[in-house]
Design a protein around this motif. Structure first.
Motif, PDB file in Angstrom:
ATOM      1  N   ASP A  68       0.688  -1.427  -0.133  1.00  0.00           N
ATOM      2  CA  ASP A  68       0.013  -0.057   0.047  1.00  0.00           C
ATOM      3  C   ASP A  68       0.962   1.153   0.112  1.00  0.00           C
ATOM      4  O   ASP A  68       2.089   1.252   0.630  1.00  0.00           O
ATOM      5  N   SER A  69       0.622   2.114  -0.762  1.00  0.00           N
ATOM      6  CA  SER A  69       1.221   3.463  -0.824  1.00  0.00           C
ATOM      7  C   SER A  69       0.492   4.799   0.209  1.00  0.00           C
ATOM      8  O   SER A  69       1.085   5.760   0.600  1.00  0.00           O
ATOM      9  N   ILE A  70      -0.725   4.069   0.747  1.00  0.00           N
ATOM     10  CA  ILE A  70      -1.161   4.890   1.563  1.00  0.00           C
ATOM     11  C   ILE A  70      -1.208   4.098   3.057  1.00  0.00           C
ATOM     12  O   ILE A  70      -1.514   3.055   3.277  1.00  0.00           O
ATOM     13  N   ALA A  71      -0.568   4.921   4.232  1.00  0.00           N
ATOM     14  CA  ALA A  71      -0.458   4.263   5.374  1.00  0.00           C
ATOM     15  C   ALA A  71      -1.709   3.995   6.150  1.00  0.00           C
ATOM     16  O   ALA A  71      -2.575   4.577   5.962  1.00  0.00           O
ATOM     17  N   GLY A  72      -1.431   3.256   7.280  1.00  0.00           N
ATOM     18  CA  GLY A  72      -2.378   2.860   8.010  1.00  0.00           C
ATOM     19  C   GLY A  72      -3.654   1.770   7.529  1.00  0.00           C
ATOM     20  O   GLY A  72      -4.555   1.567   8.106  1.00  0.00           O
ATOM     21  N   TYR A  73      -3.170   0.899   6.818  1.00  0.00           N
ATOM     22  CA  TYR A  73      -4.158  -0.116   6.285  1.00  0.00           C
ATOM     23  C   TYR A  73      -5.791   0.579   5.997  1.00  0.00           C
ATOM     24  O   TYR A  73      -6.603   0.010   6.671  1.00  0.00           O
ATOM     25  N   PRO A  74      -5.656   1.390   4.990  1.00  0.00           N
ATOM     26  CA  PRO A  74      -7.191   2.024   4.887  1.00  0.00           C
ATOM     27  C   PRO A  74      -8.039   1.197   4.262  1.00  0.00           C
ATOM     28  O   PRO A  74      -8.984   1.646   4.164  1.00  0.00           O
ATOM     29  N   GLY A  75      -7.785  -0.195   3.798  1.00  0.00           N
ATOM     30  CA  GLY A  75      -8.574  -0.965   3.283  1.00  0.00           C
ATOM     31  C   GLY A  75      -8.374  -1.406   1.889  1.00  0.00           C
ATOM     32  O   GLY A  75      -7.389  -0.727   1.323  1.00  0.00           O
ATOM     33  N   PRO A  76      -9.177  -1.983   1.173  1.00  0.00           N
ATOM     34  CA  PRO A  76      -8.944  -2.670  -0.161  1.00  0.00           C
ATOM     35  C   PRO A  76      -8.565  -1.411  -1.131  1.00  0.00           C
ATOM     36  O   PRO A  76      -8.065  -1.698  -2.155  1.00  0.00           O
ATOM     37  N   LEU A  77      -9.211  -0.358  -0.924  1.00  0.00           N
ATOM     38  CA  LEU A  77      -9.012   0.701  -2.107  1.00  0.00           C
ATOM     39  C   LEU A  77      -7.571   1.272  -2.171  1.00  0.00           C
ATOM     40  O   LEU A  77      -6.933   1.674  -3.246  1.00  0.00           O
ATOM     41  N   ALA A  78      -6.743   1.016  -0.925  1.00  0.00           N
ATOM     42  CA  ALA A  78      -5.342   1.045  -0.877  1.00  0.00           C
ATOM     43  C   ALA A  78      -4.553   0.071  -1.869  1.00  0.00           C
ATOM     44  O   ALA A  78      -3.852   0.504  -2.605  1.00  0.00           O
ATOM     45  N   GLY A  79      -5.068  -1.091  -1.828  1.00  0.00           N
ATOM     46  CA  GLY A  79      -4.609  -2.195  -2.676  1.00  0.00           C
ATOM     47  C   GLY A  79      -4.935  -1.873  -4.112  1.00  0.00           C
ATOM     48  O   GLY A  79      -4.019  -2.085  -5.065  1.00  0.00           O
ATOM     49  N   VAL A  80      -6.036  -1.506  -4.476  1.00  0.00           N
ATOM     50  CA  VAL A  80      -6.459  -1.084  -5.931  1.00  0.00           C
ATOM     51  C   VAL A  80      -5.694   0.021  -6.267  1.00  0.00           C
ATOM     52  O   VAL A  80      -5.054   0.042  -7.180  1.00  0.00           O
ATOM     53  N   LEU A  81      -5.319   1.026  -5.495  1.00  0.00           N
ATOM     54  CA  LEU A  81      -4.205   2.121  -5.827  1.00  0.00           C
ATOM     55  C   LEU A  81      -3.195   1.872  -6.241  1.00  0.00           C
ATOM     56  O   LEU A  81      -2.538   2.032  -7.242  1.00  0.00           O
ATOM     57  N   ALA A  82      -2.434   0.893  -5.431  1.00  0.00           N
ATOM     58  CA  ALA A  82      -1.120   0.245  -5.648  1.00  0.00           C
ATOM     59  C   ALA A  82      -1.060  -0.414  -6.904  1.00  0.00           C
ATOM     60  O   ALA A  82      -0.189  -0.363  -7.932  1.00  0.00           O
ATOM     61  N   GLY A  83      -2.231  -1.292  -7.253  1.00  0.00           N
ATOM     62  CA  GLY A  83      -2.365  -1.973  -8.470  1.00  0.00           C
ATOM     63  C   GLY A  83      -2.258  -0.974  -9.541  1.00  0.00           C
ATOM     64  O   GLY A  83      -1.483  -1.175 -10.490  1.00  0.00           O
ATOM     65  N   LEU A  84      -2.934   0.379  -9.468  1.00  0.00           N
ATOM     66  CA  LEU A  84      -3.358   1.046 -10.502  1.00  0.00           C
ATOM     67  C   LEU A  84      -1.982   1.688 -11.073  1.00  0.00           C
ATOM     68  O   LEU A  84      -1.676   2.105 -12.063  1.00  0.00           O
ATOM     69  N   ASP A  85      -1.268   1.948  -9.817  1.00  0.00           N
ATOM     70  CA  ASP A  85       0.073   2.731 -10.126  1.00  0.00           C
ATOM     71  C   ASP A  85       1.112   1.585 -10.760  1.00  0.00           C
ATOM     72  O   ASP A  85       1.749   2.286 -11.657  1.00  0.00           O
ATOM     73  N   TRP A  86       1.104   0.642 -10.470  1.00  0.00           N
ATOM     74  CA  TRP A  86       1.982  -0.514 -11.274  1.00  0.00           C
ATOM     75  C   TRP A  86       1.768  -0.583 -12.490  1.00  0.00           C
ATOM     76  O   TRP A  86       2.459  -0.561 -13.277  1.00  0.00           O
ATOM     77  N   ALA A  87       0.383  -0.814 -12.767  1.00  0.00           N
ATOM     78  CA  ALA A  87      -0.309  -0.873 -14.095  1.00  0.00           C
ATOM     79  C   ALA A  87       0.168   0.413 -15.095  1.00  0.00           C
ATOM     80  O   ALA A  87       0.362   0.096 -16.106  1.00  0.00           O
TER      81      ALA A  87
END
Length: 210
Positions: A68-87
């Motif tokens: 995650d690039s957003i701290a504090g385990y903010p939920g699945p949207l943080a994982g989505v964002l990490a995936g979008l940045d990678w993509a």
């Protein structure tokens, strides 16, 4: 429409399982993660894993590990964002996310998502199933049960998603509804395809399903 990249979400804390990596639990002689990889791989152009902590514990799977690039385990949207940045780095236009603890998701998940997304400027689709008699927190206005860790997400909206997360938005559907997200409905005639392993009892149930 070209195949999207796939991102397996495994960034949660697994509190109901006592902590640790649910994805590495075994069902029918294979880890949950192995089962998810085998089901997702034919449907996407490439894969990565969203997970936090020491990435070396996933070395055997030979996948890029995206924290995650957003701290504090903010939920699945943080994982989505990490995936979008990678993509975005790969030059891809979209990703499909799946949960690492949900080994029986549809083998036509991506095809159905892409069909539902036709005509959208930015393809944004969440999985859903018809509701039973029970009501759940994830129920949509249409009476469907949404499965927000299973979605088709456009790279073009990644900065908008980053801003939403930085503003404190954690609930997936608040963001997707803002952008006109659609629902792809999968039937449950042969059981819930989005059954996920949250507890030891769920693990036993998954073993029986296998």
């Amino acid at each position: 429409m070209s195949l999207p990249l796939g991102v397996i979400l495994a960034g949660g804390l697994a509190t109901r399982m006592g902590g640790g990596d649910k994805a590495l639990l075994q069902v029918g002689g294979q880890t949950l993660l192995n089962r998810v990889i085998d089901r997702l791989q034919p449907q996407v152009a490439g894969m990565a894993l969203n997970a936090n902590g020491d990435a070396a514990r996933f070395d055997a799977f030979e996948l890029p590990v995206l924290p995650d690039s957003i701290a504090g385990y903010p939920g699945p949207l943080a994982g989505v964002l990490a995936g979008l940045d990678w993509a975005a780095e790969q030059g891809a236009e979209a990703i499909v996310t799946v949960a690492a603890d949900t080994p029986f998701f549809p083998a036509d998940l991506v095809a159905v998502f892409q069909d539902i997304a036709q005509g959208m400027a930015h393809p944004l689709v969440l999985a859903a199933t018809p509701r039973g008699e029970e009501k759940t927190k994830s129920m949509s206005r249409s009476g469907l049960i949404r499965h927000p860790t299973f979605g088709l997400w456009p790279v073009a909206l990644r900065d908008d998603l980053r801003a939403a997360l930085e503003e404190g938005i954690k609930k997936v559907v608040i963001w997707t509804e803002k952008h006109g997200g659609r629902e792809a409905v999968f039937d449950t005639d042969n059981g819930d395809p989005f059954f996920n392993v949250n507890t030891p009892d769920d693990l036993e149930a998954a073993e029986a399903m296998v």
